[in-house]
Design an enzyme around this catalytic site. Structure first.
Site: not given
Length: 511
Positions: A86, A149, A280, A353, A428
């Site tokens: 990532s 990210t 949350d 990905h 991945h």
């Protein structure tokens, strides 16, 4: 069963495509939704789950992502690895430059974990380009805000794992490198920051406000800095809110708020299926709050929204969690479209990905996407239609798979799908991923492209960064004094010819 059903449906779709006009406006806003690990199989399976959660068969469901008019594929490899992580992928699609595994915001001349190689090889992101152009900017994620990210939008680091100074080797600190959390409040003036990651912002031993007795949730910083307090000090004179719970978050008024730092967990946020709504907010709610704060800027905004835990669920081999995260992500996209105008907002959705996640067998139409194939394997045992190529779900004992006839794989959020190869965490995978776009210049997202192309296409559409051709001035005559005035547009040649003809006409009349 009636063939006219399919013919009629196709004719309607065809006519819609024929009637479509290109949107060549300059994008005032960019909404960039990144589904971490959301490969094509995840996308398809989540579509089916979304429909089945609404008591439909699922396959025919139209996700919000499915409504995007432009679709392309991007190649995800990094400079040094066939299958990327990532960090390298984020540097490609945010900074416009492919790089090496585990590095963020630096070119491929930098080396993983080597601080000295970082210097002079920093590359900036579209978030910074947008900020430099006068736009408001923000990041929303379901992971920690220092994760690969979101971090790539503001940080430069030879290692994606340098979340706080406690995570850095002494050699790196001695060579002048700084941790990602400290760069969050220093590098770019980000208007909205929403996610997790409290423990990387506070001194070692600082008790977490939500989990005061949990040692692993305590602050980690060795340098004694409280970056939350520093952030608040930097915003003196502005309406800036730091919140860590639902109550305080709901109290934030977007209309009067200049800056928001919302950190809801010490680390990553909870999975959507485990989230406590009283503590949350959902990704839909955080996306809405961010947009409402950012859209007050008359010059527009750039917002990165990451569904980051799709990836983490896949690493755990838990399809249930990954698909529910994806469904929530799709709902956030719907909220983004609802709050913005398509004629002025470029909305892009893509994955960074994929994962070794397979959708197999011959399940009947409408069968639960989390269920089992009706046809058993040659060992006379059932198998789930969703499985992994590798991961923690390798369960072969004495040459036999486990018998799952009495296990309800559809309802167990903790169920780990079978994997062919035993690995502690699923890796991945390297196939191309989809990029979808709608809004100004969405037609630029087409074909099969390198992943770093995405940053350049978004920047061109919004006239940020180095390539400003899309908003170069076009010449138009003023009706008041026959002089030339300038306005934004993409068709400068046609405008120039029109202007010259108008001037010639005026001169002819005067003669």
């Amino acid at each position: 069963e009636n063939p006219e059903f399919w013919r009629s449906q196709a004719r309607t779709t065809l006519q819609t495509a024929l009637d479509r006009k290109l949107n060549t406006n300059v994008a005032k806003n960019i909404l960039f939704f990144l589904g971490d690990g959301m490969g094509i199989t995840t996308y398809t399976a989540a579509r089916i789950l979304k429909g089945q959660l609404q008591n439909q068969t699922g396959e025919e469901t139209v996700m919000t992502m499915d409504t995007f008019t432009n679709v392309g594929l991007v190649k995800t490899y990094s400079v040094d690895f066939q299958i990327a992580d990532s960090a390298a992928t984020a540097t490609a699609y945010l900074c416009g430059v492919k790089t090496n595994l585990n590095t963020i915001g630096v070119s491929a001349a930098a080396r993983n974990g080597i601080c000295k190689s970082q210097k002079g090889n920093e590359v900036t992101s579209i978030l910074k380009w947008a900020k430099d152009a006068g736009k408001s900017v923000g990041i929303v994620t379901t992971t920690r805000v220092q994760h690969a990210t979101p971090a790539t939008s503001y940080a430069h680091s030879a290692s994606r794992k340098w979340y706080s100074d406690a995570d850095m080797p002494e050699a790196a600190k001695n060579d002048g490198c700084t941790d990602i959390a400290s760069q969050l409040i220093k590098n770019t003036d980000i208007d909205v920051i929403i996610g997790g990651g409290r423990k990387y912002m506070t001194p070692s031993g600082t008790k977490d406000p939500e989990y005061p007795k949990d040692y692993s949730s305590m602050g980690k910083r060795k340098d004694g800095r409280n970056l939350i307090n520093e952030w608040q000090s930097l915003k003196t004179g502005k309406v800036a809110h730091y919140v860590w719970n639902r109550t305080d978050f709901d109290a934030v008024d977007p209309e009067t708020t200049d800056y928001l730092l919302a950190l809801f967990e010490p680390g990553d946020l909870r999975f959507e299926a485990d989230r406590d709504p009283s503590m949350d907010p959902s990704i839909v709610e955080t996306t809405e709050k961010a947009i409402r704060i950012l859209q007050k800027n008359p010059k527009g905004f750039f917002l990165l929204v990451e569904g980051g835990r799709i990836d983490q669920a896949h690493h755990d081999g838990r399809a249930f969690m990954a698909l529910h995260e994806t469904v929530a992500f799709d709902s956030a996209i719907a909220k983004g479209l609802e709050l913005t105008k398509e004629e002025e907002t470029l909305t892009v959705v893509m994955a960074d990905h994929s994962h070794p996640f397979t959708f197999n067998g011959y399940p009947f139409r409408g069968q639960s996407i989390l269920g089992k194939s009706p046809l058993w394997a040659s060992d006379m045992l059932p198998y789930t239609t969703l499985m992994y190529g590798n991961g923690p779900g390798h369960k072969i004992t004495n040459g036999k798979r486990p018998d799952i006839r009495n296990i309800n794989t559809k309802a167990l959020s903790y169920y780990v799908q079978l994997s062919a190869v035993p690995t502690e965490s699923a890796t991945h995978s390297g196939e191309d991923v989809a990029v979808l776009a709608r809004g100004p210049m969405a037609h630029l997202f087409h074909g099969v492209q390198e992943q770093n192309y995405v940053a350049h296409a978004m920047a061109y559409a919004a006239c940020v960064g180095a390539d400003l051709r899309h908003c170069q001035a076009e010449i138009k005559p003023s009706t008041a004094d026959h002089s030339f005035t300038f306005s934004r547009g993409a068709h400068s040649t046609a405008a120039l010819l029109s202007s010259l003809l108008s001037v010639l006409l005026v001169l002819t009349l005067l003669i």
